[in-house]
Scaffold this motif. Structure first.
Motif, mmCIF file in Angstrom:
data_model
loop_
_atom_site.group_PDB
_atom_site.id
_atom_site.type_symbol
_atom_site.label_atom_id
_atom_site.label_comp_id
_atom_site.label_asym_id
_atom_site.label_seq_id
_atom_site.Cartn_x
_atom_site.Cartn_y
_atom_site.Cartn_z
ATOM 1 N N THR A 110 0.528 -1.042 -0.318
ATOM 2 C CA THR A 110 0.023 -0.251 0.191
ATOM 3 C C THR A 110 0.797 1.019 0.196
ATOM 4 N N VAL A 111 1.748 1.045 0.541
ATOM 5 C CA VAL A 111 2.753 2.734 0.732
ATOM 6 C C VAL A 111 3.336 2.348 -0.400
ATOM 7 N N LYS A 112 4.073 1.248 -1.314
ATOM 8 C CA LYS A 112 4.293 1.485 -2.702
ATOM 9 C C LYS A 112 3.259 2.061 -3.899
ATOM 10 N N MET A 113 2.303 1.720 -3.523
ATOM 11 C CA MET A 113 1.637 2.081 -4.542
ATOM 12 C C MET A 113 0.794 3.986 -4.221
ATOM 13 N N THR A 114 1.313 4.467 -3.436
ATOM 14 C CA THR A 114 0.309 5.701 -2.842
ATOM 15 C C THR A 114 1.837 6.347 -2.901
ATOM 16 N N LEU A 115 2.946 5.814 -3.082
ATOM 17 C CA LEU A 115 3.694 6.562 -3.644
ATOM 18 C C LEU A 115 4.378 6.902 -5.493
ATOM 19 N N ALA A 118 1.643 9.037 -6.049
ATOM 20 C CA ALA A 118 2.126 10.817 -6.403
ATOM 21 C C ALA A 118 2.992 10.754 -7.633
ATOM 22 N N PHE A 119 3.909 10.062 -7.192
ATOM 23 C CA PHE A 119 4.749 10.415 -8.944
ATOM 24 C C PHE A 119 3.887 9.934 -10.021
ATOM 25 N N ILE A 164 13.803 8.247 -8.606
ATOM 26 C CA ILE A 164 12.186 8.601 -9.198
ATOM 27 C C ILE A 164 12.221 9.681 -9.049
ATOM 28 N N PHE A 165 12.271 10.106 -8.168
ATOM 29 C CA PHE A 165 11.787 12.063 -7.069
ATOM 30 C C PHE A 165 12.083 11.926 -6.209
ATOM 31 N N ASP A 166 11.879 13.594 -5.788
ATOM 32 C CA ASP A 166 11.773 13.261 -4.421
ATOM 33 C C ASP A 166 11.515 12.746 -3.469
#
Length: 245
Positions: A110-115, A118-119, A164-166
């Motif tokens: 879930t944390v991975k999907m959330t980030l 956001a990306f 990937i991003f900040d």
């Protein structure tokens, strides 16, 4: 002027106890910036993920998004196991898609999907805060599980950051542990029912937080989870340089 979007659970919402977002708003360095509070009481990480997608569609693009979640993925199953008092509240959350992760691996996904979301939605910077404490007794089973979930948050942030991003992590868990460690064994007090939260809200208005915290021997929270003024100041002071960097 920069826009900061705060997404999270009741710690972010700040309507029980003291709000770290409101403390931040009073800092002179934040006077010219817009701080948007989209915290929701009781939301799990999955609920925050869904809330993020809806909020970003409805608002302008923030320069930074501050995420805080995971506590309810641990607390809600624990509270529900103690009796049926939480059932109506949990059913309401589930109608919004806010369900607790079944285990650590599900929480990680879930944390991975959330980030990832956001990306996909082109958020330039993420600041992800770990869970401060679940009761002020750091040896409790809840705090051991919190430490495991915080490790997951940090690992996911490290995976996404730079490549990937900040995506940075503000380790509130460690910061609060360092503050609480000299007084261990800490208070074992932790709210247990929705009625406890309602009573605390009334008592805060009539008696003030100092009475509750002294009665329960709590240093940074009013009930083991929601921040008192000292906890909110600690959270805000450690976040401020991260927001301005």
């Amino acid at each position: 002027m920069a826009q900061y979007l705060f997404l999270g659970d009741s710690l972010t919402a700040g309507n029980l106890g003291c709000s770290f977002v409101e403390v931040l708003k009073k800092e002179p360095q934040m006077a010219e910036h817009s701080l948007i509070n989209a915290g929701v009481n009781g939301f799990t990480m999955e609920g925050i993920r869904l809330k993020m997608a809806a909020t970003l569609k409805e608002s302008s693009q923030p320069e930074k998004m501050i995420l805080g979640g995971g506590a309810n993925d641990i607390l809600l199953p624990y509270m529900q196991s103690m009796g049926p008092e939480w059932d109506p509240f949990i059913r309401k959350l589930k109608r919004h898609g806010s369900v607790p992760a079944d285990n650590a691996q599900a929480f990680r996904e879930t944390v991975k999907m959330t980030l990832s979301k956001a990306f996909d939605m082109k958020i330039p910077e993420i600041l992800f805060c770990t869970i401060p404490c679940l009761g002020e007794d750091l040896s409790s089973s809840l705090n051991r599980q919190r430490q495991e979930y915080n490790r997951i948050i940090k690992e996911c942030c490290n995976h996404f950051n730079g490549a990937i991003f900040d995506c940075r992590c503000l380790d509130w868990g460690l910061i609060f542990e360092n503050e609480l460690r000299p007084s261990q064994p800490g208070s074992s007090y932790l709210f247990r029912t929705p009625e406890d939260l309602g009573k605390d809200s009334q008592r805060l208005e009539t008696e003030g937080e100092e009475v509750l915290c002294q009665e329960r021997n709590l240093m940074l929270t009013i009930d083991g989870a929601h921040l008192n003024s000292a906890g909110a100041r600690l959270a805000a002071q450690t976040m401020l340089p991260e927001l301005l960097s």
